[in-house]
Motif scaffolding. Structure first.
Motif, PDB file in Angstrom:
ATOM      1  N   HIS A  20       0.824  -1.215   0.000  1.00 45.52           N
ATOM      2  CA  HIS A  20       0.000   0.000   0.000  1.00 45.52           C
ATOM      3  C   HIS A  20       0.861   1.269   0.000  1.00 45.52           C
ATOM      4  CE1 HIS A  20      -3.732  -2.176   1.879  1.00 45.52           C
ATOM      5  NE2 HIS A  20      -3.372  -2.642   0.718  1.00 45.52           N
ATOM      6  N   TYR A  21       0.258   2.305  -0.544  1.00 43.54           N
ATOM      7  CA  TYR A  21       0.961   3.583  -0.667  1.00 43.54           C
ATOM      8  C   TYR A  21       1.405   4.097   0.702  1.00 43.54           C
ATOM      9  CZ  TYR A  21       1.698   8.483  -1.860  1.00 43.54           C
ATOM     10  OH  TYR A  21       2.229   9.725  -2.016  1.00 43.54           O
ATOM     11  N   ASN A  22       0.529   3.929   1.734  1.00 48.06           N
ATOM     12  CA  ASN A  22       0.898   4.410   3.080  1.00 48.06           C
ATOM     13  C   ASN A  22       1.594   3.320   3.902  1.00 48.06           C
ATOM     14  OD1 ASN A  22      -1.153   2.689   3.722  1.00 48.06           O
ATOM     15  ND2 ASN A  22      -2.519   4.242   4.594  1.00 48.06           N
ATOM     16  N   ARG A  23       1.967   2.229   3.242  1.00 48.04           N
ATOM     17  CA  ARG A  23       2.721   1.126   3.866  1.00 48.04           C
ATOM     18  C   ARG A  23       1.928   0.435   4.979  1.00 48.04           C
ATOM     19  NH1 ARG A  23       4.669   2.238  -0.250  1.00 48.04           N
ATOM     20  NH2 ARG A  23       6.844   2.697  -0.732  1.00 48.04           N
ATOM     21  N   SER A  24       0.622   0.449   4.877  1.00 49.66           N
ATOM     22  CA  SER A  24      -0.199  -0.189   5.916  1.00 49.66           C
ATOM     23  C   SER A  24      -0.592  -1.620   5.519  1.00 49.66           C
ATOM     24  CB  SER A  24      -1.476   0.624   6.137  1.00 49.66           C
ATOM     25  OG  SER A  24      -2.223   0.621   4.913  1.00 49.66           O
ATOM     26  N   GLY A  25      -0.103  -2.048   4.353  1.00 48.70           N
ATOM     27  CA  GLY A  25      -0.503  -3.375   3.852  1.00 48.70           C
ATOM     28  C   GLY A  25       0.424  -4.482   4.338  1.00 48.70           C
ATOM     29  N   TYR A  26       0.631  -5.466   3.499  1.00 52.13           N
ATOM     30  CA  TYR A  26       1.477  -6.598   3.897  1.00 52.13           C
ATOM     31  C   TYR A  26       2.488  -6.936   2.807  1.00 52.13           C
ATOM     32  CZ  TYR A  26      -1.942  -9.258   1.061  1.00 52.13           C
ATOM     33  OH  TYR A  26      -2.750  -9.715   0.056  1.00 52.13           O
ATOM     34  N   PRO A  27       3.582  -7.650   3.115  1.00 53.16           N
ATOM     35  CA  PRO A  27       3.997  -8.150   4.436  1.00 53.16           C
ATOM     36  C   PRO A  27       4.435  -6.996   5.360  1.00 53.16           C
ATOM     37  CG  PRO A  27       5.656  -8.683   2.759  1.00 53.16           C
ATOM     38  CD  PRO A  27       4.513  -8.041   2.045  1.00 53.16           C
ATOM     39  N   GLU A  28       3.971  -7.087   6.610  1.00 55.43           N
ATOM     40  CA  GLU A  28       4.225  -5.991   7.566  1.00 55.43           C
ATOM     41  C   GLU A  28       5.722  -5.756   7.751  1.00 55.43           C
ATOM     42  OE1 GLU A  28       2.012  -8.418   8.164  1.00 55.43           O
ATOM     43  OE2 GLU A  28       0.106  -7.480   8.754  1.00 55.43           O
ATOM     44  N   TRP A  29       6.499  -6.828   7.765  1.00 58.59           N
ATOM     45  CA  TRP A  29       7.933  -6.680   8.029  1.00 58.59           C
ATOM     46  C   TRP A  29       8.645  -5.876   6.940  1.00 58.59           C
ATOM     47  CZ3 TRP A  29      11.144  -8.399   4.222  1.00 58.59           C
ATOM     48  CH2 TRP A  29      10.686  -9.408   3.376  1.00 58.59           C
ATOM     49  N   ALA A  30       7.989  -5.762   5.756  1.00 59.05           N
ATOM     50  CA  ALA A  30       8.660  -5.083   4.638  1.00 59.05           C
ATOM     51  C   ALA A  30       8.265  -3.605   4.548  1.00 59.05           C
ATOM     52  CB  ALA A  30       8.325  -5.797   3.337  1.00 59.05           C
ATOM     53  N   SER A  31       7.438  -3.115   5.510  1.00 58.14           N
ATOM     54  CA  SER A  31       6.870  -1.776   5.329  1.00 58.14           C
ATOM     55  C   SER A  31       7.914  -0.662   5.285  1.00 58.14           C
ATOM     56  CB  SER A  31       5.819  -1.499   6.408  1.00 58.14           C
ATOM     57  OG  SER A  31       6.432  -1.582   7.660  1.00 58.14           O
ATOM     58  N   ASN A  32       9.076  -0.892   5.882  1.00 58.16           N
ATOM     59  CA  ASN A  32      10.080   0.179   5.853  1.00 58.16           C
ATOM     60  C   ASN A  32      11.131   0.020   4.752  1.00 58.16           C
ATOM     61  OD1 ASN A  32       9.012   1.700   7.945  1.00 58.16           O
ATOM     62  ND2 ASN A  32       9.892   0.305   9.466  1.00 58.16           N
ATOM     63  N   LEU A  33      10.954  -1.000   3.916  1.00 57.85           N
ATOM     64  CA  LEU A  33      11.939  -1.202   2.837  1.00 57.85           C
ATOM     65  C   LEU A  33      11.761  -0.116   1.774  1.00 57.85           C
ATOM     66  CD1 LEU A  33      11.857  -5.066   2.188  1.00 57.85           C
ATOM     67  CD2 LEU A  33      13.512  -3.756   3.532  1.00 57.85           C
ATOM     68  N   PRO A  34      12.848   0.238   1.085  1.00 55.29           N
ATOM     69  CA  PRO A  34      12.672   1.224   0.003  1.00 55.29           C
ATOM     70  C   PRO A  34      12.106   0.518  -1.246  1.00 55.29           C
ATOM     71  CG  PRO A  34      14.990   0.584   0.252  1.00 55.29           C
ATOM     72  CD  PRO A  34      14.231  -0.213   1.260  1.00 55.29           C
ATOM     73  N   PHE A  35      10.970   0.974  -1.706  1.00 58.37           N
ATOM     74  CA  PHE A  35      10.372   0.384  -2.908  1.00 58.37           C
ATOM     75  C   PHE A  35      10.343   1.416  -4.022  1.00 58.37           C
ATOM     76  CE2 PHE A  35       8.310  -2.442   0.267  1.00 58.37           C
ATOM     77  CZ  PHE A  35       8.664  -3.662  -0.282  1.00 58.37           C
ATOM     78  N   SER A  36      10.416   0.929  -5.271  1.00 55.40           N
ATOM     79  CA  SER A  36      10.348   1.873  -6.391  1.00 55.40           C
ATOM     80  C   SER A  36       8.877   2.200  -6.679  1.00 55.40           C
ATOM     81  CB  SER A  36      10.990   1.267  -7.631  1.00 55.40           C
ATOM     82  OG  SER A  36      10.143   0.275  -8.161  1.00 55.40           O
ATOM     83  N   GLN A  37       8.692   3.201  -7.541  1.00 50.48           N
ATOM     84  CA  GLN A  37       7.341   3.620  -7.944  1.00 50.48           C
ATOM     85  C   GLN A  37       6.598   2.482  -8.656  1.00 50.48           C
ATOM     86  OE1 GLN A  37       7.140   6.371 -11.237  1.00 50.48           O
ATOM     87  NE2 GLN A  37       5.969   7.812 -10.019  1.00 50.48           N
ATOM     88  N   MET A  38       7.377   1.502  -9.121  1.00 49.48           N
ATOM     89  CA  MET A  38       6.742   0.405  -9.864  1.00 49.48           C
ATOM     90  C   MET A  38       5.716  -0.332  -9.014  1.00 49.48           C
ATOM     91  SD  MET A  38       9.522  -1.402 -12.256  1.00 49.48           S
ATOM     92  CE  MET A  38      10.480  -0.495 -13.449  1.00 49.48           C
ATOM     93  N   ILE A  39       5.918  -0.386  -7.691  1.00 51.31           N
ATOM     94  CA  ILE A  39       4.917  -1.110  -6.871  1.00 51.31           C
ATOM     95  C   ILE A  39       3.579  -0.378  -6.907  1.00 51.31           C
ATOM     96  CG2 ILE A  39       6.572  -2.247  -5.287  1.00 51.31           C
ATOM     97  CD1 ILE A  39       5.505  -0.257  -3.117  1.00 51.31           C
ATOM     98  N   ASP A  40       3.625   0.964  -6.998  1.00 47.59           N
ATOM     99  CA  ASP A  40       2.370   1.709  -7.031  1.00 47.59           C
ATOM    100  C   ASP A  40       1.646   1.496  -8.362  1.00 47.59           C
ATOM    101  OD1 ASP A  40       2.618   3.035  -4.439  1.00 47.59           O
ATOM    102  OD2 ASP A  40       4.379   3.974  -5.331  1.00 47.59           O
ATOM    103  N   ILE A  41       2.429   1.339  -9.426  1.00 47.59           N
ATOM    104  CA  ILE A  41       1.836   1.109 -10.749  1.00 47.59           C
ATOM    105  C   ILE A  41       1.166  -0.263 -10.787  1.00 47.59           C
ATOM    106  CG2 ILE A  41       2.404   0.781 -13.202  1.00 47.59           C
ATOM    107  CD1 ILE A  41       4.609   2.915 -12.788  1.00 47.59           C
TER     108      ILE A  41
END
Ligand SMILES: [Fe+2]
Ligand SMILES: [Fe+2]
Length: 463
Positions: A309-330
Motif C-alpha cells: 500500500h501507498y501508506n505502507r499499511s498493507g502486507y507483508p508488515e515486516w517489509a513496510s520500511n523497505l525502500p520500494f520503487s514507484q513500480m509497486i504503485d503502478i
C-alpha cells in the motif's frame, strides 16, 4: 461455424485423458472403461454432427479443443499434455468416419508410453483406423482452416495475449512441481508486448476485458501485466522500465501457486488464519523470482511490495520500511483495477468507470493519488470495454479512446434504437473527424443485463 460448447469440450478432453489412463489398468470391456468411453464417443459424435472434422491437442503448450483453450492445469489436462508432448503430437483430428471401435483401438495404442507420433500413425494405419489421424507437433501440413481462433495470424494481439497466458501457466505449473521456472519464454513474450504497448497502448487494453470465468488467475496475471505496461507508457517510462513492469505484473501473484487451493478459491470472507496464509503470497512469489535466471532483482522487490500500500499499511508488515520503487504503485493500481472489474464466482463485475471512481476513494492510503490520476486519464471517461447507451437509444461498446475528446470515443454499435441486437455491429466515431456529431453517450449499461461477453466484442476480428 457452430461447434461444441466449452463445457462439453472440456468433458471430452477429460474423458479422453481418463480413458488413456484407465485402459492401461482395465480391459476395454470393464465398466470403468466402457462407460466413459461410450460417453466420450457420444460427445465426439455430437461435435462431428456440428462440424465435419474436429481436433484437439496442444498450442503453445496449452490444451485446446477446436477454438476452446483450457488453461486450468487440471490433472487430466496435465496428463494428456505430458503424453502428447512426449509423443510430439500437435493435434488429434477426428472425422465422422471414426467409429467407437476405432476410438477404443486408438486409445489402446496411444496409451503405450514412449511411442513417437510417426510410429503411432503407422500403427493406426495398420489397424485400419481411418477416422482419426495425428498431426505431428510443428508440422507444416497443419490444417490452416481448422486452426483455433486464438492462433489466427491476423489477430496478433490476441495471439500475444494467449502466449502470455501460456507462459504464466507454465511458470505456475513448474512451481507446483517444485521446479525453478524458466524465464526465457516469458521474457520474449513481454518483449513483444512492449512493442505493441508502445505503438498502440489501447490494443492490448481491450483484451483485459476478457472475463474468462474459468481462468481467472491466469487472465488476472496477464491483465495486470498489460495494464501496468500501458500505465508505465503513459507515465513516459523508458522501454526497459516498461518491460520490467510487464514481467512484474505478469508474475505478481505467482506466489499464490503455493497457497492451498481451498483458501484461494474460497468464496466470501477468509478467516483470520486463512488470510494470514494468503498474505504470504507476495513473499513466496518474490522468493521464486529471485531464483529465476535473467530477472532483474527489482522485479522481485515489486512482487514483494504489490500489497504494501501507498501508506505502507498493507502486507507483508515486516517489509513496510523497505525502500520500494514507484513500480509497486503502478502494479498495485493495475491489480486493483483488474480485481474490481473482473467477474468472479462471488463477485458481480463492476463497470470500468465505476471501478475508477472506487479507486479514487483509495488514493493516498492504498494507492498513489498522482498515479491513479494518470491511470484515470489514460483510461478516459469511458474505458475500452464499457457498454454505453447513446442519445440515439442505440447501445454500443467502447473500443478505442479518442485522445481529442474523451467523452467521444470510437464505439461499436451493438443494439439498434429499438433494442434489437445487430447481426453485424458497426464501428462509429461519436464525433466525426470533420466535427459532425453522430451521438452522445447518455449512460453506462450493465453488460450482465445485456448478456454480453465484452472481451469477445472488443477483440473479435469478425466485427
Ligand atoms: Fe496479490
Ligand atoms: Fe493480483
Amino acid at each position: 461455424m457452430e461447434s461444441l460448447d466449452k463445457t462439453n469440450a472440456l468433458r471430452l478432453i477429460t474423458l479422453f485423458s481418463g480413458a488413456v489412463k484407465g485402459i492401461s489398468f482395465y480391459p476395454a470391456s470393464h465398466p470403468a472403461i466402457k462407460q466413459p468411453l461410450a460417453e466420450l464417443y457420444g460427445i465426439l459424435e455430437a461435435a462431428l454432427r456440428l462440424k465435419e472434422q474436429v481436433s484437439w491437442g496442444l498450442i503453445d503448450g496449452m490444451m485446446f479443443f477446436e477454438d476452446h483453450l483450457f488453461t486450468i492445469p487440471s490433472s487430466a489436462i496435465a496428463d494428456l499434455t505430458n503424453q502428447m508432448t512426449e509423443k510430439e503430437i500437435g493435434r488429434i483430428v477426428a472425422t465422422s468416419a471414426c467409429s467407437l471401435e476405432e476410438l477404443e483401438a486408438f486409445i489402446k495404442l496411444f496409451a503405450v508410453k514412449g511411442i513417437h507420433c510417426d510410429v503411432l500413425s503407422r500403427q493406426m494405419k495398420e489397424k485400419g483406423i481411418a477416422g482419426l489421424t495425428l498431426v505431428r507437433h510443428g508440422d507444416e501440413s497443419f490444417d490452416q482452416a481448422n486452426k483455433p481462433l486464438e492462433d489466427d495470424a491476423t489477430d496478433d494481439h490476441a495471439k500475444t495475449y494467449n502466449q502470455a497466458l501460456s507462459a504464466v501457466r507454465t511458470i505456475c505449473r513448474d512451481i507446483e512441481r517444485g521446479r525453478i521456472p524458466n524465464s526465457g519464454p516469458l521474457i520474449s513474450i513481454v518483449d513483444r508486448m512492449v512493442q505493441i504497448t508502445m505503438q498502440e497502448p489501447w490494443a492490448m487494453l481491450g483484451l483485459t476485458m476478457i472475463n474468462d470465468y474459468d481462468n481467472y488467475t491466469f487472465n488476472h496475471c496477464v491483465n495486470v501485466g498489460v495494464l501496468s505496461m500501458a500505465l508505465g507508457t503513459s507515465l513516459g517510462m523508458d522501454e526497459k522500465a516498461i518491460k520490467d513492469l510487464g514481467i512484474a505484473g505478469l508474475l505478481h501473484d505467482i506466489g499464490k501457486t503455493m497457497i492451498p487451493k481451498g483458501i484461494l478459491n474460497k468464496p466470501g470472507k477468509l478467516s483470520s488464519t486463512e488470510f494470514d496464509e494468503m498474505k504470504r503470497h507476495p513473499e513466496l512469489g518474490s522468493k521464486i523470482i529471485r531464483e529465476m535466471k535473467g530477472l532483474a532483482p527489482h522485479i522481485s522487490s515489486v512482487v514483494l511490495g504489490h500489497h504494501i500500500h501507498y501508506n505502507r499499511s498493507g502486507y507483508p508488515e515486516w517489509a513496510s520500511n523497505l525502500p520500494f520503487s514507484q513500480m509497486i504503485d503502478i502494479v498495485a493500481i493495475a491489480d486493483t483495477y483488474d480485481a474490481i472489474t473482473t467477474l468472479r464466482v462471488y463477485q458481480h463485475p463492476v463497470n470500468p468507470n465505476t471501478a475508477l471512481n472506487q479507486m479514487q476513494n483509495m488514493t493516498n492510503t492504498i494507492l498513489d493519488g498522482k498515479i491513479v490520476g494518470c491511470f484515470i486519464e489514460m483510461m478516459g471517461n469511458y474505458p475500452v470495454g464499457t457498454l454505453v447507451r447513446l442519445d440515439t437509444n442505440e447501445v454500443a461498446i467502447v473500443y478505442r479512446p479518442n485522445p481529442l475528446n474523451e467523452n467521444a470515443p470510437l464505439v461499436r454499435i451493438l443494439f439498434d434504437d429499438e433494442g434489437n441486437r445487430l447481426p453485424v455491429p458497426f464501428e462509429q466515431a461519436l464525433i466525426e473527424p470533420d466535427g459532425s456529431r453522430y451521438a452522445e453517450i447518455v449512460a453506462v449499461v450493465d453488460p450482465l443485463l445485456k448478456n454480453i461477453d465484452i472481451g469477445k466484442l472488443v477483440t473479435s476480428a469478425t466485427l
